[in-house]
Design a protein around this motif. Sequence first.
Motif, PDB file in Angstrom:
ATOM      1  N   ARG A 117      41.039  50.341  43.809  1.00  0.00           N
ATOM      2  CA  ARG A 117      40.684  49.152  42.978  1.00  0.00           C
ATOM      3  C   ARG A 117      41.509  49.228  41.928  1.00  0.00           C
ATOM      4  NH1 ARG A 117      38.859  48.463  47.352  1.00  0.00           N
ATOM      5  NH2 ARG A 117      36.659  48.492  48.116  1.00  0.00           N
ATOM      6  N   ALA A 118      42.091  47.892  41.634  1.00  0.00           N
ATOM      7  CA  ALA A 118      42.813  47.829  40.536  1.00  0.00           C
ATOM      8  C   ALA A 118      42.078  46.826  39.656  1.00  0.00           C
ATOM      9  CB  ALA A 118      44.402  47.267  40.958  1.00  0.00           C
ATOM     10  N   ARG A 124      48.179  39.478  29.993  1.00  0.00           N
ATOM     11  CA  ARG A 124      49.757  39.790  30.093  1.00  0.00           C
ATOM     12  C   ARG A 124      50.080  41.138  30.946  1.00  0.00           C
ATOM     13  NH1 ARG A 124      48.876  37.117  25.890  1.00  0.00           N
ATOM     14  NH2 ARG A 124      48.967  39.372  24.759  1.00  0.00           N
ATOM     15  N   SER A 125      48.916  41.904  31.521  1.00  0.00           N
ATOM     16  CA  SER A 125      49.188  43.007  32.412  1.00  0.00           C
ATOM     17  C   SER A 125      49.786  42.704  33.658  1.00  0.00           C
ATOM     18  CB  SER A 125      47.885  43.758  32.238  1.00  0.00           C
ATOM     19  OG  SER A 125      46.774  43.000  32.997  1.00  0.00           O
ATOM     20  N   ARG A 126      50.382  43.709  34.092  1.00  0.00           N
ATOM     21  CA  ARG A 126      51.224  43.481  35.621  1.00  0.00           C
ATOM     22  C   ARG A 126      50.747  44.876  36.447  1.00  0.00           C
ATOM     23  NH1 ARG A 126      51.383  39.380  33.153  1.00  0.00           N
ATOM     24  NH2 ARG A 126      53.104  37.972  32.790  1.00  0.00           N
ATOM     25  N   PHE A 127      50.640  44.343  37.769  1.00  0.00           N
ATOM     26  CA  PHE A 127      50.185  45.405  38.629  1.00  0.00           C
ATOM     27  C   PHE A 127      51.392  44.977  39.963  1.00  0.00           C
ATOM     28  CE2 PHE A 127      47.885  47.114  42.484  1.00  0.00           C
ATOM     29  CZ  PHE A 127      48.125  48.242  42.117  1.00  0.00           C
ATOM     30  N   ARG A 128      52.068  45.706  40.268  1.00  0.00           N
ATOM     31  CA  ARG A 128      52.883  45.738  41.691  1.00  0.00           C
ATOM     32  C   ARG A 128      52.512  46.958  42.417  1.00  0.00           C
ATOM     33  NH1 ARG A 128      59.375  46.162  42.300  1.00  0.00           N
ATOM     34  NH2 ARG A 128      59.610  45.290  44.355  1.00  0.00           N
ATOM     35  N   HIS A 129      52.426  46.438  43.812  1.00  0.00           N
ATOM     36  CA  HIS A 129      52.056  47.672  44.637  1.00  0.00           C
ATOM     37  C   HIS A 129      52.534  47.590  45.885  1.00  0.00           C
ATOM     38  CE1 HIS A 129      48.590  48.555  47.927  1.00  0.00           C
ATOM     39  NE2 HIS A 129      49.120  49.682  47.450  1.00  0.00           N
ATOM     40  N   THR A 154      47.683  37.457  33.633  1.00  0.00           N
ATOM     41  CA  THR A 154      48.019  38.341  34.346  1.00  0.00           C
ATOM     42  C   THR A 154      48.763  38.330  35.828  1.00  0.00           C
ATOM     43  OG1 THR A 154      45.909  38.186  35.406  1.00  0.00           O
ATOM     44  CG2 THR A 154      45.861  39.698  33.449  1.00  0.00           C
ATOM     45  N   ALA A 155      49.287  39.307  36.298  1.00  0.00           N
ATOM     46  CA  ALA A 155      50.129  39.199  37.563  1.00  0.00           C
ATOM     47  C   ALA A 155      49.941  40.397  38.360  1.00  0.00           C
ATOM     48  CB  ALA A 155      51.593  38.659  37.300  1.00  0.00           C
ATOM     49  N   SER A 156      49.908  40.199  39.678  1.00  0.00           N
ATOM     50  CA  SER A 156      49.691  41.146  40.632  1.00  0.00           C
ATOM     51  C   SER A 156      50.553  40.643  41.790  1.00  0.00           C
ATOM     52  CB  SER A 156      48.387  41.610  40.988  1.00  0.00           C
ATOM     53  OG  SER A 156      47.590  40.335  41.826  1.00  0.00           O
ATOM     54  N   GLU A 157      51.262  41.802  42.556  1.00  0.00           N
ATOM     55  CA  GLU A 157      52.067  41.493  43.673  1.00  0.00           C
ATOM     56  C   GLU A 157      51.617  42.668  44.673  1.00  0.00           C
ATOM     57  OE1 GLU A 157      56.567  40.889  45.548  1.00  0.00           O
ATOM     58  OE2 GLU A 157      56.210  41.128  43.097  1.00  0.00           O
ATOM     59  N   SER A 158      51.327  42.589  45.992  1.00  0.00           N
ATOM     60  CA  SER A 158      51.063  43.562  46.847  1.00  0.00           C
ATOM     61  C   SER A 158      51.445  43.494  48.438  1.00  0.00           C
ATOM     62  CB  SER A 158      49.547  44.020  46.829  1.00  0.00           C
ATOM     63  OG  SER A 158      48.862  44.984  47.887  1.00  0.00           O
ATOM     64  N   LEU A 159      52.326  44.591  48.513  1.00  0.00           N
ATOM     65  CA  LEU A 159      52.599  44.430  49.991  1.00  0.00           C
ATOM     66  C   LEU A 159      52.336  45.738  50.870  1.00  0.00           C
ATOM     67  CD1 LEU A 159      54.232  43.004  52.330  1.00  0.00           C
ATOM     68  CD2 LEU A 159      56.600  44.167  51.327  1.00  0.00           C
ATOM     69  N   CYS A 160      51.678  45.476  51.942  1.00  0.00           N
ATOM     70  CA  CYS A 160      51.422  46.643  52.741  1.00  0.00           C
ATOM     71  C   CYS A 160      51.779  46.518  53.931  1.00  0.00           C
ATOM     72  CB  CYS A 160      49.474  46.743  52.876  1.00  0.00           C
ATOM     73  SG  CYS A 160      49.197  48.121  53.936  1.00  0.00           S
TER      74      CYS A 160
END
Length: 287
Positions: A117-118, A124-129, A154-160
């Motif tokens: 859980r993010a 302007r926070s950034r989460f890359r996963h 805010t920005a997020s990028e997730s690849l599973c």
Amino acid sequence: MSGKAMDIVVKAGERRAETLRLNHRPDAPAADALRIVLEPESTLDLEELHEGQGGFAAHLEVDVQVGRGARMRHVAVVDDSGEGRIEINRQVRLAEEARLQFVRVGSGASLDRESLRAGLMGPRSRFRHGHLMMADTGRRAELDLEIAHHARHTASESLCRCVLGAESHGGFAGRILIPPDVQDADARLRNDNLLLDESARMETRPELEVYADEVQCAHGAATGALDEAALFYLRTRGLPPDQARAMLVRAFASSISNDIEMPRAQEMADGMLSRALRDLAPQRLAA
């Protein structure tokens, strides 16, 4: 660390690199807790390395708080004998202008389950996963993911990605949440799965829950076998079938593992991937 709670606190403006080894055994307590706090403008590179022996059952609670303007690179590698069960509940919160890159690679457990859980709490926070799961011979790998944008810009990028061999089962549930008052958010969610045997099963459910208008969002999922055209091309270049298939599997998995930039975690992940190429559906890889 086994059966204990641990705190990692990085003071404001401090730069640190840590390696945390967790050894799971049948005689160890069933629960561990890890709390990570980055104070404003601090930096942490963390290698979280799990190794298991025997028929253990492990449960880990992880709480990560990345303060204003702080930067964190976090790599978790889970490798065990294939008899254990490991469950990790991970909570992440990012303050204003915080950055977190999190890569997780897992293989071998009879059950490998992660809940992540993010929360992007500050502007302007950034989460890359990136998340790689590998399973074979009746094993199960699961990821339950939620990324919530609670602030503007805010920005997020997730690849599973999941590689499944004979009689294995994979599960992916991923959700992007953007409330009504959050504008100018950018969110990307993707799940790709490679089935190396007809008996493998994958359940995937990527979701967008978006209540704001001025956002950029994308999600998708794909599940399939090895590309026959690519196999044919490699065969025409003189590669035997087993090498051609192993090369394609490694290329698929490496899109995640190549993001590991820390030496101990990279070495552990490379060794785990090499073993997985030998163990995952060997009858298919050698056919």
